[in-house]
Design an enzyme around this catalytic site. Sequence first.
Site, PDB file in Angstrom:
ATOM      1  N   ASP A  79       0.804  -1.225   0.000  1.00 35.91           N
ATOM      2  CA  ASP A  79       0.000   0.000   0.000  1.00 35.91           C
ATOM      3  C   ASP A  79       0.840   1.279   0.000  1.00 35.91           C
ATOM      4  O   ASP A  79       1.953   1.324   0.488  1.00 35.91           O
ATOM      5  CB  ASP A  79      -0.975   0.029   1.186  1.00 35.91           C
ATOM      6  CG  ASP A  79      -0.297  -0.142   2.543  1.00 35.91           C
ATOM      7  OD1 ASP A  79       0.732  -0.846   2.621  1.00 35.91           O
ATOM      8  OD2 ASP A  79      -0.799   0.421   3.536  1.00 35.91           O
ATOM      9  N   GLU A 137      -0.478  -2.154   4.960  1.00 41.84           N
ATOM     10  CA  GLU A 137       0.421  -2.154   6.133  1.00 41.84           C
ATOM     11  C   GLU A 137       0.263  -0.858   6.919  1.00 41.84           C
ATOM     12  O   GLU A 137       0.376  -0.838   8.136  1.00 41.84           O
ATOM     13  CB  GLU A 137       1.877  -2.327   5.677  1.00 41.84           C
ATOM     14  CG  GLU A 137       2.857  -2.556   6.838  1.00 41.84           C
ATOM     15  CD  GLU A 137       3.236  -1.283   7.581  1.00 41.84           C
ATOM     16  OE1 GLU A 137       3.317  -1.341   8.826  1.00 41.84           O
ATOM     17  OE2 GLU A 137       3.424  -0.230   6.948  1.00 41.84           O
ATOM     18  N   GLU A 138      -0.034   0.217   6.186  1.00 45.76           N
ATOM     19  CA  GLU A 138      -0.056   1.543   6.816  1.00 45.76           C
ATOM     20  C   GLU A 138      -1.320   1.784   7.624  1.00 45.76           C
ATOM     21  O   GLU A 138      -1.341   2.666   8.477  1.00 45.76           O
ATOM     22  CB  GLU A 138       0.046   2.643   5.744  1.00 45.76           C
ATOM     23  CG  GLU A 138       1.296   2.598   4.890  1.00 45.76           C
ATOM     24  CD  GLU A 138       2.542   3.067   5.628  1.00 45.76           C
ATOM     25  OE1 GLU A 138       2.427   3.465   6.806  1.00 45.76           O
ATOM     26  OE2 GLU A 138       3.627   3.018   5.023  1.00 45.76           O
ATOM     27  N   HIS A 359       7.417   8.844   4.818  1.00 45.03           N
ATOM     28  CA  HIS A 359       6.098   9.486   4.969  1.00 45.03           C
ATOM     29  C   HIS A 359       6.146  10.986   4.635  1.00 45.03           C
ATOM     30  O   HIS A 359       5.138  11.660   4.752  1.00 45.03           O
ATOM     31  CB  HIS A 359       5.502   9.273   6.373  1.00 45.03           C
ATOM     32  CG  HIS A 359       5.143   7.830   6.643  1.00 45.03           C
ATOM     33  ND1 HIS A 359       4.160   7.449   7.543  1.00 45.03           N
ATOM     34  CD2 HIS A 359       5.615   6.674   6.118  1.00 45.03           C
ATOM     35  CE1 HIS A 359       4.072   6.122   7.560  1.00 45.03           C
ATOM     36  NE2 HIS A 359       4.950   5.626   6.708  1.00 45.03           N
TER      37      HIS A 359
HETATM   38 NI    NI Z   1       6.445   1.180   5.589  1.00 49.22          NI
END
Ligand code: NI
Length: 392
Positions: A79, A137-138, A359
């Site tokens: 993702d 995963e996020e 991020h």
């Molecule tokens: Ni990651």
Amino acid sequence: MRADIQQAVQKMTEQIVAWRRDFHRHPEIAYQEERTSRVIREFLEREGFEVEPYARTGLRGMMTGNGPGPCIALRADMDALPITEQGDKEYISQNPGAAHSCAHDGHMAIMMGVAKIVADRRSQWSGRVAFLFQPSEEHLPGGAKPMIDEGALEGVDALFGLHLWQSLPTGQVGMVKGPMMAQPDTFDLVIKGRGGHGSMPQQTVDPIVTAAQLIINCQSIVSRNCDPLKPLVVSFGKIAGGDIYNVIPDQVKLMGTVRTFDAAIQELAERRVREIVADTCRTFGATAELEYHRGYPPVVNDPAMIDFAVETLADTLGPERTAWIDPVMGGEDFAYFLQERPGAFMFFGMGDGMEYPHHHPAFDIDERALPEAALFMTSLVLDFLEKRPLDQ
Ligand code: NI
């Protein structure tokens, strides 16, 4: 076989980079990885893997070699993040509001490279190899748990995963034995009082004073309740209430996070947050609405599997590539896989010349890490099938 693998990776480098850039151009956030999933499925099927869907957009590709043996799995997360990418890179995100700013595009490309090289040598190894492509995963509660619940680990004996890592120089591999990443719990809190004029506090129940005291009281969880030799973080990330000089508001909203490596400390911290919130609010006559969300469990590496990976790393890229690092307080749902099977999670450095952290909207990776990581992971698979460390 080593020289042969090295050559194969060299030949595939352009392809691996192309896959990564393709995923980068077409990022998809948690559980929307439809295109991503299709690209990977078509690739795995073309290479002769048995492919099954898991957790909506997730996939498992399984291949059996030339005889019986153990089954090793590698996992890549799929993702992107719900942010809009910044910058002018040629392969910038084509989907506004989605960006591969955590390097999951690189993870998929690396694992596809490994899958291709391993598949091309099917007659040269025995046992089984599985590739787990995991959605979300996020985004809590994450895709790992549902994949496991649907049977993605059936037949798998051990598994490995990696995260490309900006804070390590390119090619350094961060290794930790035992707890490596934290359990990142979060909480939402609303303190409800009774508002009024700031000049007549006696007529109010002041949620701002209550919040101030509550934040101070929570500091004692780490300093007074927790064993000083066990890591614990309790942080508030948001406090919001009121609008003007002289009005005491009705309520204050807070958000925070609790991070630990240890289930008992996690229990302790959650219990103390709940007690301090309830008791502090009672002291001031306020009430509280607390929602406490458990994060992913801690990532705990099997020390024997780390030893095994360090040996393979020394044989492929060199002993100087191992970087023994401290655990990090971030979270990762690879943790669920490691609760079920022996294995290890590693940080593969790609930070040379990369100034933006994970991020960040302008995040990028040093792509020279991709073929190196593919070489390392391919060797890990083939070494595992040959040396069978679980039998020892
Ligand atoms: Ni990651």
